[in-house]
Design a protein around this motif. Structure first.
Motif, mmCIF file in Angstrom:
data_model
loop_
_atom_site.group_PDB
_atom_site.id
_atom_site.type_symbol
_atom_site.label_atom_id
_atom_site.label_comp_id
_atom_site.label_asym_id
_atom_site.label_seq_id
_atom_site.Cartn_x
_atom_site.Cartn_y
_atom_site.Cartn_z
ATOM 1 N N UNK A 106 72.033 15.934 59.241
ATOM 2 C CA UNK A 106 71.333 14.661 59.294
ATOM 3 C C UNK A 106 72.096 13.675 58.414
ATOM 4 N N UNK A 107 72.279 12.465 58.899
ATOM 5 C CA UNK A 107 72.905 11.397 58.112
ATOM 6 C C UNK A 107 71.858 10.317 57.895
ATOM 7 N N UNK A 108 71.655 9.947 56.621
ATOM 8 C CA UNK A 108 70.555 9.066 56.243
ATOM 9 C C UNK A 108 71.105 7.838 55.513
ATOM 10 N N UNK A 109 70.671 6.659 55.950
ATOM 11 C CA UNK A 109 71.025 5.407 55.281
ATOM 12 C C UNK A 109 69.789 4.956 54.504
ATOM 13 N N UNK A 110 69.924 4.941 53.178
ATOM 14 C CA UNK A 110 68.791 4.736 52.261
ATOM 15 C C UNK A 110 68.964 3.397 51.562
ATOM 16 N N UNK A 111 67.910 2.586 51.525
ATOM 17 C CA UNK A 111 68.040 1.205 51.047
ATOM 18 C C UNK A 111 68.270 1.077 49.549
ATOM 19 N N UNK A 129 67.693 4.153 58.436
ATOM 20 C CA UNK A 129 68.101 4.787 59.683
ATOM 21 C C UNK A 129 68.462 6.242 59.396
ATOM 22 N N UNK A 130 68.099 7.109 60.329
ATOM 23 C CA UNK A 130 68.407 8.538 60.219
ATOM 24 C C UNK A 130 68.907 9.015 61.578
ATOM 25 N N UNK A 131 69.996 9.768 61.591
ATOM 26 C CA UNK A 131 70.518 10.307 62.835
ATOM 27 C C UNK A 131 71.054 11.712 62.591
ATOM 28 N N UNK A 132 71.268 12.454 63.670
ATOM 29 C CA UNK A 132 71.768 13.826 63.580
ATOM 30 C C UNK A 132 73.086 13.922 64.333
ATOM 31 N N UNK A 133 74.057 14.580 63.707
ATOM 32 C CA UNK A 133 75.367 14.757 64.336
ATOM 33 C C UNK A 133 75.751 16.228 64.319
ATOM 34 N N UNK A 134 76.610 16.601 65.240
ATOM 35 C CA UNK A 134 77.062 17.985 65.370
ATOM 36 C C UNK A 134 78.040 18.339 64.261
ATOM 37 N N UNK A 135 77.943 19.554 63.759
ATOM 38 C CA UNK A 135 78.882 20.052 62.740
ATOM 39 C C UNK A 135 79.974 20.844 63.424
ATOM 40 N N UNK A 136 81.220 20.584 63.052
ATOM 41 C CA UNK A 136 82.359 21.325 63.597
ATOM 42 C C UNK A 136 83.062 22.094 62.479
ATOM 43 N N UNK A 137 83.562 23.258 62.828
ATOM 44 C CA UNK A 137 84.295 24.080 61.859
ATOM 45 C C UNK A 137 85.749 23.618 61.803
ATOM 46 N N UNK A 138 86.292 23.553 60.593
ATOM 47 C CA UNK A 138 87.681 23.157 60.405
ATOM 48 C C UNK A 138 88.588 24.384 60.452
ATOM 49 N N UNK A 139 89.740 24.222 61.081
ATOM 50 C CA UNK A 139 90.716 25.310 61.122
ATOM 51 C C UNK A 139 91.344 25.488 59.743
ATOM 52 N N UNK A 140 91.648 24.376 59.102
ATOM 53 C CA UNK A 140 92.246 24.409 57.770
ATOM 54 C C UNK A 140 91.247 23.838 56.771
ATOM 55 N N UNK A 141 90.857 24.619 55.756
ATOM 56 C CA UNK A 141 89.859 24.144 54.789
ATOM 57 C C UNK A 141 90.322 22.892 54.048
#
Length: 282
Positions: A106-111, A129-141
């Motif tokens: 969840x990504x939250x924009x707080x006043x 505003x609050x929205x949800x985005x997909x998490x992706x795994x990184x090949x290289x940390x």
């Protein structure tokens, strides 16, 4: 003896302050500036590093609000309204909070932006505003938290957050077409009264051509229905510099009357003083 010690302390103190030891921060501050289309975006955050620790699910628990950085809360600002997930985020500055999860964030924009980390008391009313985005795994940390703007287009960009083995990316749309058309229409419509006033003010203040300055302020007044007192004040000054004191006094009287109605005592005082001064030169 006490007096000598006091004097020595007074003399030495500045050198002690100057010699304070500076050490590197564990989570150094970073600032990101990026223009997307015609919209300016600024991100300010502190960058913690993993240092061999497990981050998500450990250092940063899953399912809990995170400051998205270290120390004071991360902030992000937009110079225009932007569109996120079909919702409008008004232009301004926000604290950027996230809730990391295994497969999404969840990504939250707080006043409220002056929090040290998370707010002492979370107020849902401050969530703009609050929205949800997909998490992706990184090949290289990624060793240190990295936040940036990528995949730039004239009409959109992506807010990227990467750390350890996780990456999330949130699209935001910017009003480039609207801003561009507004600018085009403004230019094609020609200068405004405010533009002519600014031109007259510049010529006057730079000791330029009085005739040109007077021409500009006359055009500003012709285009303005209200004839504001700061316009007539400037015109009186230009007239006085041209030694046209009679008309300068008449114009200053107009400015004085309007300033009195507006209750602007600074302009009332300036006009009265100018009228008195110029009357002596008639």
């Amino acid at each position: 003896m006490k007096k000598i010690l006091f004097v020595l302390t007074f003399i030495i103190a500045p050198f002690i302050v100057e010699a304070q030891l500076k050490t590197p921060q564990a989570s150094p501050k970073a600032t990101v500036f990026q223009t997307v289309g015609l919209t300016d975006v600024e991100i300010v955050y502190c960058r913690p590093s993993a240092r061999g620790r497990a981050v998500f699910g450990n250092l940063v628990p899953f399912g809990k609000i995170w400051r998205t950085g270290a120390n004071e809360n991360t902030t992000i600002s937009f110079s225009d309204d932007v569109l996120i997930d079909g919702k409008v985020l008004p232009k301004g500055k926000y604290a950027l909070y996230t809730v990391p999860k295994i497969e999404s964030w969840e990504i939250i924009f707080y006043s409220t932006t002056n929090n040290w980390g998370n707010p002492e008391v979370w107020n849902e009313a401050n969530v703009v505003l609050r929205t949800t985005v997909k998490e992706d795994a990184l090949v290289k940390p990624v060793e240190s938290l990295t936040i940036g703007i990528s995949s730039l287009d004239a009409n959109f960009g992506y807010l990227d957050i990467e750390w350890e083995n996780s990456s999330v990316s949130m699209k935001f749309e910017v009003p480039t077409q609207k801003n561009t058309m507004d600018n085009i229409e403004k230019v094609l419509a020609g200068p405004t009264s405010a533009d002519y006033f600014s031109a007259a003010q510049y010529v006057y203040q730079s000791n330029g051509d009085n005739a040109k300055a007077l021409n500009y302020i006359d055009k500003a007044m012709d285009m303005s229905t209200e004839k504001p007192y700061w316009y007539t004040r400037l015109k009186s000054l230009i007239q006085a510099r041209s030694n046209d004191f009679k008309n300068a006094i008449e114009t200053a009287k107009l400015s004085l009357g309007a300033a009195e109605v507006a209750k602007n005592q600074d302009y009332v005082k300036m006009n009265k003083e100018s009228i008195a001064e110029w009357s002596k030169k008639l």
